[in-house]
Structure formats: C-alpha cells, structure tokens
Scaffold this motif. Structure first.
Motif, PDB file in Angstrom:
ATOM      1  N   TYR A  50       0.778  -0.361   0.295  1.00 43.38           N
ATOM      2  CA  TYR A  50      -0.564   0.286   0.067  1.00 43.38           C
ATOM      3  C   TYR A  50       0.929   1.238  -0.189  1.00 43.38           C
ATOM      4  CZ  TYR A  50      -3.171   3.323   1.520  1.00 43.38           C
ATOM      5  OH  TYR A  50      -4.319   3.910   1.889  1.00 43.38           O
ATOM      6  N   PRO A  51       0.461   2.439  -1.105  1.00 42.26           N
ATOM      7  CA  PRO A  51      -0.731   2.768  -1.843  1.00 42.26           C
ATOM      8  C   PRO A  51      -0.990   2.056  -2.468  1.00 42.26           C
ATOM      9  CG  PRO A  51       0.391   4.726  -1.525  1.00 42.26           C
ATOM     10  CD  PRO A  51       1.613   3.559  -0.117  1.00 42.26           C
ATOM     11  N   ALA A  52       0.030   1.316  -3.251  1.00 40.61           N
ATOM     12  CA  ALA A  52       0.102   1.213  -4.221  1.00 40.61           C
ATOM     13  C   ALA A  52      -0.813   0.275  -4.477  1.00 40.61           C
ATOM     14  CB  ALA A  52       1.813   0.513  -4.642  1.00 40.61           C
ATOM     15  N   GLU A  53      -0.716  -1.031  -4.088  1.00 42.79           N
ATOM     16  CA  GLU A  53      -1.980  -1.793  -3.504  1.00 42.79           C
ATOM     17  C   GLU A  53      -3.419  -1.961  -3.197  1.00 42.79           C
ATOM     18  OE1 GLU A  53       0.183  -5.287  -5.013  1.00 42.79           O
ATOM     19  OE2 GLU A  53       0.796  -5.131  -3.160  1.00 42.79           O
ATOM     20  N   ARG A  54      -4.361  -2.552  -3.070  1.00 50.66           N
ATOM     21  CA  ARG A  54      -5.162  -2.773  -2.232  1.00 50.66           C
ATOM     22  C   ARG A  54      -4.361  -4.461  -1.020  1.00 50.66           C
ATOM     23  NH1 ARG A  54     -10.879  -0.995  -2.410  1.00 50.66           N
ATOM     24  NH2 ARG A  54     -10.287  -0.384  -4.055  1.00 50.66           N
ATOM     25  N   ILE A  89      -6.980   6.953  -0.708  1.00 49.57           N
ATOM     26  CA  ILE A  89      -7.512   6.823  -1.765  1.00 49.57           C
ATOM     27  C   ILE A  89      -8.392   5.673  -2.461  1.00 49.57           C
ATOM     28  CG2 ILE A  89      -5.048   7.456  -2.044  1.00 49.57           C
ATOM     29  CD1 ILE A  89      -4.504   4.649  -2.307  1.00 49.57           C
ATOM     30  N   PHE A  90      -8.950   5.239  -1.874  1.00 52.90           N
ATOM     31  CA  PHE A  90      -9.706   4.494  -2.125  1.00 52.90           C
ATOM     32  C   PHE A  90     -11.642   4.821  -1.616  1.00 52.90           C
ATOM     33  CE2 PHE A  90      -5.959   1.313  -2.136  1.00 52.90           C
ATOM     34  CZ  PHE A  90      -5.851   0.979  -3.354  1.00 52.90           C
ATOM     35  N   GLY A  91     -11.155   5.442  -1.139  1.00 52.85           N
ATOM     36  CA  GLY A  91     -12.447   6.113  -0.636  1.00 52.85           C
ATOM     37  C   GLY A  91     -12.840   5.725   0.686  1.00 52.85           C
ATOM     38  N   LEU A  92     -11.633   4.954   1.691  1.00 52.01           N
ATOM     39  CA  LEU A  92     -12.328   4.411   3.018  1.00 52.01           C
ATOM     40  C   LEU A  92     -11.521   5.370   3.877  1.00 52.01           C
ATOM     41  CD1 LEU A  92     -12.344   0.804   1.160  1.00 52.01           C
ATOM     42  CD2 LEU A  92     -14.174   1.991   2.354  1.00 52.01           C
ATOM     43  N   ASP A  93     -10.648   5.158   5.221  1.00 50.24           N
ATOM     44  CA  ASP A  93     -10.467   5.730   5.830  1.00 50.24           C
ATOM     45  C   ASP A  93      -9.173   4.765   6.978  1.00 50.24           C
ATOM     46  OD1 ASP A  93     -11.267   4.584   8.462  1.00 50.24           O
ATOM     47  OD2 ASP A  93     -12.989   5.543   7.414  1.00 50.24           O
ATOM     48  N   LYS A  94      -8.249   5.111   8.443  1.00 46.62           N
ATOM     49  CA  LYS A  94      -7.197   4.469   8.182  1.00 46.62           C
ATOM     50  C   LYS A  94      -7.925   3.624   9.271  1.00 46.62           C
ATOM     51  CE  LYS A  94      -3.439   5.559  11.257  1.00 46.62           C
ATOM     52  NZ  LYS A  94      -2.023   5.902  10.078  1.00 46.62           N
ATOM     53  N   SER A 130      -6.468  14.087   5.243  1.00 45.02           N
ATOM     54  CA  SER A 130      -7.877  13.853   5.389  1.00 45.02           C
ATOM     55  C   SER A 130      -8.587  14.827   5.644  1.00 45.02           C
ATOM     56  CB  SER A 130      -7.905  12.757   6.552  1.00 45.02           C
ATOM     57  OG  SER A 130      -9.104  11.868   6.777  1.00 45.02           O
ATOM     58  N   LYS A 131     -10.231  13.905   5.225  1.00 45.94           N
ATOM     59  CA  LYS A 131     -11.149  14.799   5.104  1.00 45.94           C
ATOM     60  C   LYS A 131     -11.591  15.071   6.883  1.00 45.94           C
ATOM     61  CE  LYS A 131     -14.171  11.007   3.897  1.00 45.94           C
ATOM     62  NZ  LYS A 131     -12.879   9.422   3.963  1.00 45.94           N
ATOM     63  N   TYR A 132     -11.180  14.048   7.038  1.00 50.33           N
ATOM     64  CA  TYR A 132     -11.534  13.757   9.398  1.00 50.33           C
ATOM     65  C   TYR A 132      -9.975  14.147   9.896  1.00 50.33           C
ATOM     66  CZ  TYR A 132     -14.544   9.635   7.588  1.00 50.33           C
ATOM     67  OH  TYR A 132     -15.470   8.970   7.273  1.00 50.33           O
ATOM     68  N   TYR A 133      -9.647  15.128  10.010  1.00 51.90           N
ATOM     69  CA  TYR A 133      -7.859  15.168   9.806  1.00 51.90           C
ATOM     70  C   TYR A 133      -8.700  16.669  11.119  1.00 51.90           C
ATOM     71  CZ  TYR A 133      -4.002  17.756  11.768  1.00 51.90           C
ATOM     72  OH  TYR A 133      -2.697  17.587  12.280  1.00 51.90           O
TER      73      TYR A 133
END
Length: 465
Positions: A50-54, A89-94, A130-133
C-alpha cells in the motif's frame, strides 16, 4: 474444540525437582516471572504494498505460510498499516480495511491455524489530508506543526492532551473491535514528549492534566491506558511500539504498565545500547531489529542481547516487498530519511538484481538476508521450549552459587525452569571470559557437556541441565 490437557505425574515430578534445584542454587536475581499465556513467536507479516495496491484476498501462498507458522509453534500475526486506507485513496479511511472480504478472510486464516491476528493502529499519527483531520489535534515545536512528511506520508502528530482526538480515536477503535473478530491491536504511537513542545493555543481545547518531563509522559501514558482498557475488555492483546521506552536518551519505564508486548528497535544501530535501555522494562519486550542500520555481523548478537532478559526478536515474513509505486494522482512521493525501506530504492535494486533474496519488512535490509530467517528458527526452536506455560524465569541471577569461577561485570545468567531446566549465559564484555560451574551443563546446540565454558564477547550459550 476441547482444551482439556492431560497432566502427567512424571512431568510434574521433574518440574518440582527443577524448581527445588533453582531454590537451592540461587536466591537473588533482577526479576522473577512466571509465564502463563506468553506468546514467544510473533510474525510481522507483510501482506501488500500500500498505497500501490489494496491488500489481496489470501491465496495458497499465504495459507502455506500460516501452515508453516503453526508447524513451528508461532502464535501471533501482526499486520502493518497496509491493511487499511490511511491515505484515503480508495474512498475509505485509517480504520477500515481496503479489502473488506480479504481482511475477514485473513483473520479467518490466522484463526484456522491457531494464531492471534492483530492489525496496526496509531494513537498519534493521522494524515493531515484526510477529510476527518482536525487541526485542533496538532502539536507544534517552535511554531512548526510536527508531522511525518516522507514518502507518501503527511502524518500529523495528534496530541494526547486533546479530548477531541481521544474521542475520535477511541470511538474508531471500539468500532474496529465491534466489526471484526480481531485479537488485539498493534499501536505505532506517533508521539513526541510534550515537555519539549509549544504550549497549545487556547482554542485547541487541550487539557494539561498530567506531569510532563523528558522522562515522564503523563498524557501519553494515560491515553495508551485507555486504549489498553478497550483491548482488554475485548479480551485482546495490546502490542505497543513506542520510541519513548527504548530511546537511550529519553527512555524511562512507564509508571503504569500499558502493554502486553512492547516492540523496540526502530532506527537503533547500537543494539547493545538498546539492551542496556530496555533490559529492565516491564514484560514482555520483543525486538524488531532494524536491518537497514544494524550491522550484518549482528545477526546472532541480537539473540544474545535479548534471550537473557526474557526478550526475543519478531520474525519478518510474508509476501515479498518489490518496490511497487503508487501511480495515481492523489498522492505525491518524497524520498526521505531511513524512516522506511523506500520503495523506489527497493525497485531499483531488484531491477538490477532480480534474483536477490526478497525484502520482507520496511525495516529489512536491501536485499533481504536469508540468514535472518535461518537464525530466527535456530533460536526459536529452543526458546519456545524454554517459555512453555508454567515456566519460572529467573532473570539476571546475582549470586555465585552455581559457579566456582568469579562473576565478572556484564555476565548475565538467567534460568528458565519447568520440566526442563535451561540456563542462559551471556558475556557482554569486549573480551573473552571463562565460566566454571559446579555441575556439568549440556549445550543445547552442540550437545557438548562440560563444567567449563568460554564465552567470546557478546556470545551466549543456551545450556540444559
């Protein structure tokens, strides 16, 4: 499945005779531990790049590895941050897996082979993009916000004084346990001592509730205790990676134990200095040797530094790291210091040397060293016998009752006592020294029996009564 164990009279007789011999042979030591649910074999499993791949859904390759771990007696799988989507980057979070089905399947695979599964979190690091930061969480030093700004990272350090950060973090940890059958957590703390940092702005709402100094980390320890209480409520295992407890400059034991296992070693080249720093820490300590900076010749030395203190290295294993790079437009990449084994360096090496041994951890050497795994199991096969449930461990025996020869400074003798009696002898001087025992002991590696043993500098002998 039944957990009933058949207890054997002869085994109990041997154990009691060995414990009597221990009581009659020595009376002073640094620490005495009785092992109950200690897990000696920990695997830091590389799952993806990651972040090159899931993270991929587990394959026969992963199953083969897990089957091997069970065969060898390993007990715990730790997955680093590649399991989640910390960079979003995949629309999720930490706190969410970047492959939901794969994450569940990997947990199931660990459980199938009788191992605990613990994923990465951080009680301090959080991506500032992050959108949550929330900037209210941040800490500053001389007016500058503290952050890890290397590679793909832009991780701000979040303050343990912040009620907002605490509530955000702890609620997400609760959801993680509620959503997945994980067996605990690995916490990469992301913390700098608050005593050295700027006073937070009033509108940040931070509360200075604890004593803070170069060696007292009151708010940090309290936050970690809150995380520990969640983990224990779910009957889980809490593994902590905290620089503050292994840095020889600022290290001090915590006032309250706040881990089941503590991982130490990142960025530390002088492993003997680390030994002196962590030898007295509360149990249980595991080394994560940083093979990017630790000399090649210290491969076996790591075991001599750890085993006498009821400590042991973690095994780096799993899928090879090949240096895959993220190719999207959401992130930029900055080569940095030695914080990780940088993917661009790994990729460059294997373009030129495709047949070299693989890198298996961000803290592995480039290329990897197959002797690392060979040495690991050379010692683990004995260490797992030494640390069976019910074992009494007498660490750093201080009297001379086992010996005819004098005790020299930096000689460490430790006994692991159960139905077998193991004695660990280690020489931490820069010159050879000879031990002469009252009784004969057998070398567990060579089978040699002798009363007299010469130890080279930083050599250890594992002896059996």
């Amino acid at each position: 499945m039944s957990q009933i164990k058949v207890w054997d009279t002869e085994t109990e007789r041997k154990r009691l005779l060995n414990l009597r011999f221990a009581r009659e042979s020595f009376r002073t030591w640094q620490r005495h531990e009785i092992l109950t649910d200690y897990i000696p074999g920990h695997v830091w499993y590389n799952w993806a790049e990651y972040p090159a791949e899931r993270c991929p859904t587990p394959t026969k390759e992963d199953e083969k590895n897990f089957s091997f771990y069970k065969e060898k007696g390993m007990g715990l799988i730790k997955i680093h941050e590649e399991w989640n989507d910390a960079l979003e980057i995949f629309g999720l979070d930490k706190f969410k897996p970047n492959n939901e089905n794969g994450f569940r399947a990997m947990i199931d695979l660990a459980h199938k082979y009788g191992m605990k599964f613990i994923p990465y979190i951080s009680s301090g690091y959080f991506d500032r993009r992050s959108k949550y930061y929330d900037p209210k969480w941040q800490v500053k030093y001389r007016g500058n916000t503290l952050a890890l700004e290397e590679g793909y990272f832009d991780y701000g350090l979040s303050s343990p004084r912040s009620p907002d950060w605490r509530a955000f973090l702890l609620n997400n940890i609760e959801k993680l346990f509620d959503s997945y059958p994980i067996d605990g957590l690995y916490d990469d703390v992301g913390y700098d001592p608050l005593a050295f940092l700027d006073t937070p702005d009033e509108d940040q709402g931070h509360i200075d509730a604890f004593e803070e100094s170069s060696q007292v980390h009151g708010a940090f320890e309290d936050l970690v205790q809150e995380i520990y209480s969640i983990v224990r409520r779910y009957r889980g295992i809490f593994t902590l990676h905290a620089w503050e407890f292994c840095n020889p400059i600022i290290s001090a034991p915590p006032r309250f134990k706040c881990w089941d296992y503590l991982y130490v070693g990142e960025g530390i080249k002088d492993t003997n200095q680390m030994r002196r720093t962590v030898r007295g820490l509360p149990p249980f300590v595991f080394y994560i040797p940083d093979w990017r900076v630790v000399p090649f010749e210290d491969q076996r030395k790591v075991y001599a530094l750890s085993i006498p203190y009821l400590q042991f290295p973690v095994l780096y294993h799993g899928r090879p790291i090949t240096g895959k790079m993220y190719t999207g437009d959401k992130l930029s990449y900055r080569a940095g210091s030695s914080a990780v084994a940088w993917p661009h360096l790994i990729a460059e090496h294997y373009r030129n040397h495709p047949d070299d041994p693989p890198v298996l951890s961000p803290w592995d050497s480039i290329p990897g060293n197959p002797r690392t795994i060979e040495n690991y199991f050379r010692y683990f096969d004995i260490y797992k016998l030494m640390t069976k449930p019910g074992s009494h461990v007498f660490i750093d025996i201080r009297d001379q009752s086992l010996l005819i020869s004098p005790v020299w400074p930096d000689l460490v003798l430790s006994a692991y006592v159960n139905d077998e009696f193991f004695l660990v002898a280690a020489n931490f001087l820069s010159e050879p020294n000879t031990l002469v025992f009252k009784d004969c002991w057998t070398d567990t590696e060579t089978g040699k029996k002798s009363r007299e043993w010469t130890l080279a500098p930083f050599e250890m002998r594992l002896l059996r009564r």
